[in-house]
Design an enzyme around this catalytic site. Structure first.
Site, PDB file in Angstrom:
ATOM      1  N   HIS A   1      50.701  49.186  37.206  1.00  0.00           N
ATOM      2  CA  HIS A   1      51.270  50.436  37.704  1.00  0.00           C
ATOM      3  C   HIS A   1      52.492  50.217  38.605  1.00  0.00           C
ATOM      4  O   HIS A   1      52.895  51.132  39.324  1.00  0.00           O
ATOM      5  CB  HIS A   1      50.217  51.240  38.463  1.00  0.00           C
ATOM      6  CG  HIS A   1      49.100  51.709  37.591  1.00  0.00           C
ATOM      7  ND1 HIS A   1      49.284  52.520  36.510  1.00  0.00           N
ATOM      8  CD2 HIS A   1      47.767  51.438  37.638  1.00  0.00           C
ATOM      9  CE1 HIS A   1      48.115  52.749  35.923  1.00  0.00           C
ATOM     10  NE2 HIS A   1      47.185  52.096  36.589  1.00  0.00           N
TER      11      HIS A   1
ATOM     12  N   ILE B   1      56.509  52.576  41.886  1.00  0.00           N
ATOM     13  CA  ILE B   1      55.052  52.571  41.868  1.00  0.00           C
ATOM     14  C   ILE B   1      54.545  53.856  41.227  1.00  0.00           C
ATOM     15  O   ILE B   1      54.922  54.953  41.647  1.00  0.00           O
ATOM     16  CB  ILE B   1      54.479  52.470  43.305  1.00  0.00           C
ATOM     17  CG1 ILE B   1      55.070  51.262  44.037  1.00  0.00           C
ATOM     18  CG2 ILE B   1      52.952  52.428  43.283  1.00  0.00           C
ATOM     19  CD1 ILE B   1      54.852  51.279  45.540  1.00  0.00           C
ATOM     20  N   CYS B   2      53.702  53.721  40.237  1.00  0.00           N
ATOM     21  CA  CYS B   2      53.072  54.877  39.594  1.00  0.00           C
ATOM     22  C   CYS B   2      51.732  55.120  40.292  1.00  0.00           C
ATOM     23  O   CYS B   2      50.718  54.521  39.944  1.00  0.00           O
ATOM     24  CB  CYS B   2      52.889  54.602  38.095  1.00  0.00           C
ATOM     25  SG  CYS B   2      52.153  55.989  37.201  1.00  0.00           S
ATOM     26  N   LEU B   3      51.759  55.962  41.312  1.00  0.00           N
ATOM     27  CA  LEU B   3      50.579  56.280  42.105  1.00  0.00           C
ATOM     28  C   LEU B   3      50.664  57.749  42.487  1.00  0.00           C
ATOM     29  O   LEU B   3      51.627  58.162  43.156  1.00  0.00           O
ATOM     30  CB  LEU B   3      50.524  55.383  43.357  1.00  0.00           C
ATOM     31  CG  LEU B   3      49.336  55.554  44.283  1.00  0.00           C
ATOM     32  CD1 LEU B   3      48.020  55.195  43.579  1.00  0.00           C
ATOM     33  CD2 LEU B   3      49.504  54.699  45.539  1.00  0.00           C
TER      34      LEU B   3
END
Length: 161
Positions: free
Chosen positions: A91, A98-100
């Site tokens: 992620h 950041i894929c959050l």
């Protein structure tokens, strides 16, 4: 800091300044485990050292996060990226994005820099493999010219890592 700063960001509102000063004081008194704030004179951009948790794939590894606060923080989420080299993670893109979900769609003004850091460390700690996201090359290519991760329409579909 003025609105003509090199990055073109607007000056923090009084609410944002007060909130960040409070968070910084709390951080100095009770920092989240595994993180160290690198002291600068810029309240609008924090650099935070992240240490991988013991017993995880990232144990004994150190990374740096750059946290840029918008004019209307905490009503608007900060931009949080890893300063390259970013950790290898499903992620986290090689450009540090950041894929959050809490950094975008699920942001709440009740969240703090500490809670963001703890979420990122949790994401790192739960990973079972060190690899880039499948679409890393395409995504990074599309982010040239300094595109912010906040301009991305993220698809949050994987909560296993």
């Amino acid at each position: 800091m003025t609105s003509s700063s090199a990055s073109g960001r607007k000056t923090l509102s009084k609410i944002a300044c007060n909130r960040l000063q409070k968070e910084l004081l709390e951080w100095q008194v009770n920092p989240p485990a595994g993180f160290k704030h690198k002291v600068t004179d810029n309240l609008q951009r924090w650099v935070i050292e992240v240490n991988g948790a013991p017993g995880t794939l990232y144990s004994n590894e150190a990374y740096q996060l750059q946290v840029d606060f918008p004019e209307h923080y905490p009503m608007e989420a900060p931009q949080v990226i890893f300063i390259p080299p970013a950790p290898l993670h499903p992620h986290i893109y090689s450009n540090g994005h950041i894929c959050l979900d809490i950094l975008y769609d699920s942001w709440s003004p009740a969240m703090t820099v500490s809670s963001i850091c703890i979420s990122i460390l949790s994401m790192l700690s739960s990973s079972t493999m060190k690899q880039r996201p499948e679409d890393n090359d395409r995504y990074v290519k599309n982010c040239r010219n300094g595109r912010s991760p906040k301009e991305t329409r993220w698809w949050f579909h994987d909560d296993k890592v």
